[in-house]
Structures are given as C-alpha cells and as structure tokens.
Design a protein around this motif. Sequence first.
Motif, PDB file in Angstrom:
ATOM      1  N   CYS A   1       5.592   9.633  -9.388  1.00 33.12           N
ATOM      2  CA  CYS A   1       6.152  10.297  -8.213  1.00 33.12           C
ATOM      3  C   CYS A   1       7.657  10.486  -8.409  1.00 33.12           C
ATOM      4  O   CYS A   1       8.286   9.754  -9.168  1.00 33.12           O
ATOM      5  CB  CYS A   1       5.896   9.417  -6.985  1.00 33.12           C
TER       6      CYS A   1
ATOM      7  N   CYS B   1       3.606   6.948  -1.322  1.00 34.99           N
ATOM      8  CA  CYS B   1       4.160   7.721  -0.204  1.00 34.99           C
ATOM      9  C   CYS B   1       3.286   8.900   0.204  1.00 34.99           C
ATOM     10  O   CYS B   1       3.594   9.578   1.175  1.00 34.99           O
ATOM     11  CB  CYS B   1       5.562   8.216  -0.549  1.00 34.99           C
TER      12      CYS B   1
ATOM     13  N   CYS C   1       0.532  10.533  -4.625  1.00 31.32           N
ATOM     14  CA  CYS C   1       1.196   9.239  -4.833  1.00 31.32           C
ATOM     15  C   CYS C   1       0.583   8.200  -3.892  1.00 31.32           C
ATOM     16  O   CYS C   1       0.491   8.406  -2.686  1.00 31.32           O
ATOM     17  CB  CYS C   1       2.687   9.377  -4.559  1.00 31.32           C
TER      18      CYS C   1
HETATM   19 ZN   LIG Z   1       5.640   8.560  -3.929  1.00 32.08          ZN
END
Ligand SMILES: [Zn+2]
Length: 444
Positions: free
Chosen positions: A35, A22, A19
């Motif tokens: 995600c 994050c 992702c």
């Molecule tokens: Zn994420």
Amino acid sequence: MNDAVDRVSAGGIRPALVCVGCGKRFPLDAYRLTCDEPHEPALLRSVFSETRLTLDTRAKGVARFAAWLPISEPLHPSSGPISFESEGLAHRLGLKRLFVCFNGYWPERGAHMMTCSFKELEAVVVAARLGNTGKTLVVSSAGNTGRAFAEVFSRMKRRLSLVVPEVNLGAMWSLQPFDPDIELLAVGSDGDYSDAIAVGERVSRQEGHFSAGGVNNVGRRDGMGVTVLEASTALGVIPDHYFQAVGSGSGGIAAWEASQRLRQDSRFGSANMKLHLAQNSPFTPMADAWQAGCAQLLPRSSARVRRCIAQVGAHALTNRSPAYSVRGGVFDALSHTSGHMYRVSNREAEAARGLFESSEGIDISREASVAVAALIQAVHEGTVQPNDRILLNITAGGQGRLFRDYHVKYHLQPALVVHPGRQRDRRASCEKVAPASAARRANG
Ligand SMILES: [Zn+2]
Ligand SMILES: *Cc1c(COP(=O)(O)O)cnc(C)c1O
C-alpha cells in the motif's frame, strides 16, 4: 480482520488489490507489492469479481482455479496439487477423515509437479500476473523457490535472476535444459537464505530488474492457496483443520485467505479452517512468539539465530524475517482461526517421515515431514479429534521417486559467487553482477 476487504464491494472483471490495513484499493498490475498510505505494514489482498468460484472444468492443474487467481494473461499450462483421502496414515493415527494435499511427483496418483514442491504454484501464478514486461524478475531462494521459478521461467522464456546460497546449489536441477537467459548468483562464505534475500534486494534495484517480493506478492500467496482450493473442491467442504510447515509463513497465510474466500462462496460450508503451523526446532521464531502471546517476533541475537538455523534439517523453513506481525499475516491468521503453532525436532521429523512413507508409499521432503510430525503431536495432545476433517499439506514430495524414474541431467550453474560480509556495514559485493553472457557460458 476482513472488514476492510469486505467493505469494498467486488466489481469489474479484472481482480483488484485491497490493503488489509486501510482498505485502499489498487488495480492489479505487474509490480505493486504494498500500500502507499503511511501506516503500519499491511498486506495487500486480491479481490475477484466472482465471490462464487467458477472452476474451469476444461482446464487442467492450476488453470482450473484461474477465476480466483490475480493474473493478467492465461496461465502457462502446468500441473497442480492433487488431494485424496488418506487410508494408511489415517489408520496409523486413528483419524477417520484425514485428507492429504500432495505437491510433487507421484505418477500413480496423477501428481506431476516436476519441480516437486508447492513453490511451483507461486512461479506459475507470478509469471501470469507479470505478463511479458521485458524486465528481469529477481527471486531469492533457499532452493525450492529457485528451482520452481527457473523451470517455469525457462519454459516461458521470461527473464529471471536467481540468488541462492552456495550450499543450496544442489537444489537447482531440472529434467529440461535451462533457458540461457536465466541468471543464477550464488551467495558464498556460508551465506544462508537471509543473505540471499539481502543480495537479491540489491540486484533488484538495478536498472531493468524488479523483485518478486516474497509474501507481499499476491501472485505468490494466491498460487499457494490453490492447495486449499483443490482440496476443498475435491472434498466439497472446507476442512476443519489445516497442517503445514512454515518458514516465511506465506503458505499459511495463503491457505487462510483461500479458506475465507471459500466461506464467502457459501457452497463449501462455513468452517473457519483452523491453522496448525509447524517449525523445525531449534529455529522456531513464530512458534516462540505465538506461544508467548506476542504479536511481534521476540528479539534474538543474530549469533543465536545463526546457530539455530545451522541445526535445522528443513532448510526451506529458515526464514529470519517471516510475515508474522504484518497486518493480515501469520499472527492475524492464527488469531482469527484460533490456530496453533508447533515445534518439531529433527528427530521427530525423521520419525514422521518414516511413518508417512511406509503408510502412504511415497517419499516426502524434510519440510513436509515437519508438518506430519505436527499432526502427530496434535493427535497425541487431543488438539484434533478422530472425526475432524483434517487437511495435511505435503508441500514437497516425490523427489526421490522422480530421481529413480528419470535421469536428471541439468543443473543450473552460477554465473557468479558473491561473498557478503558478516557485519552489517560490509555490503555484499554484488556490484559485479554477471552479464547474461557469463550465465550462458556457465550454463553450457
Ligand atoms: Zn493501506
Ligand atoms: C517454502 C516451503 C515451505 C514453507 O513455506 P511458507 O512460505 O513458510 O508457508 C514448506 N515446505 C516446503 C517444501 C517449502 O519449499
């Protein structure tokens, strides 16, 4: 921007998904598109175990780049883009190092993408990401994507449900007969690309169906990124500039991601390839937002949007919800590369098409003409210099030539025409999705 991805050390043989928002890592499977952490929208990106690109020199076309494609089975044999140094157009524009990546049919140059657009790259890679799930993939399209997926999934005998505006049905041609299990739904009542997307979402929620997912599908993006891999490996170096016409922005993001992977490889130089992305006025939502310095698309009434879209000649560029503000999307790509956006009128695109065709000797689509027109603007404004290495992505070309060389016999017929309501609360009446037998009848 790449930090989250860079922090995750590559490892393992199979590609993984990371992702951009994050840094969370997922195994590559057939279905994952986003995600699962609660944060602002962010793209997943593929990471490969090899940071140096190993070309499969025995393979042909797209399969040469398999080491950097998110696939779970070998790619179905398929042609790929070709690249060459321009003489004709380069001379006319006063450019010394103009390179063309051509997606389509141009036999003298060895280009044999018989669906005539770079959407074929998406279809081939998505199919090899899925493997044989036995489920039906749902794809919404303004034409080129539908034709590409119908052709590739027919050849592979994989299940596919397509949703295409009725006005674009003419794009659903092939030189080969379609597999009878390919199902086509047309969106009538002047439905446009966005209506097809809305209907496609409903179809994909049916049992046994799932969505190809647009920009969120790494298979689609990495497939289109093959254009940059092809050109850069042919050139031996990452270009300084990249020109492409955009609608959803996926191809532009894909080009950026491919160029950043090549930078990490380090054998192709360290150029931070600058994106030059073009839209067809008067429908230019990404160009408007970018030039206003906004990370979000500007609000527009749907009446105005419809009016603008109706005037655009390059239909593949009329996506109403492009991947602009999503993390890792067009805004980030332009920011990271100090890129530019262009507005191109139908008239400019027509002139650019004439110039390209007379100087290079092959017909190109309206979308590709928009990219050529953007390059002309950039030359006139001094945004690019004569000695810069410039890559021009001809995203679709050679269809006119193909229609002269071959008798195109097959047209996919819709199993059903659905009529979505204009108002938000009137849902498309696609509960009556046709059984495969109806598609078979319509096909025959
Ligand atoms: Zn994420
Ligand atoms: C889809 C398409 C584009 C735009 O692609 P993006 O996903 O917006 O990058 C450009 N040219 C052609 C021929 C297309 O079919």
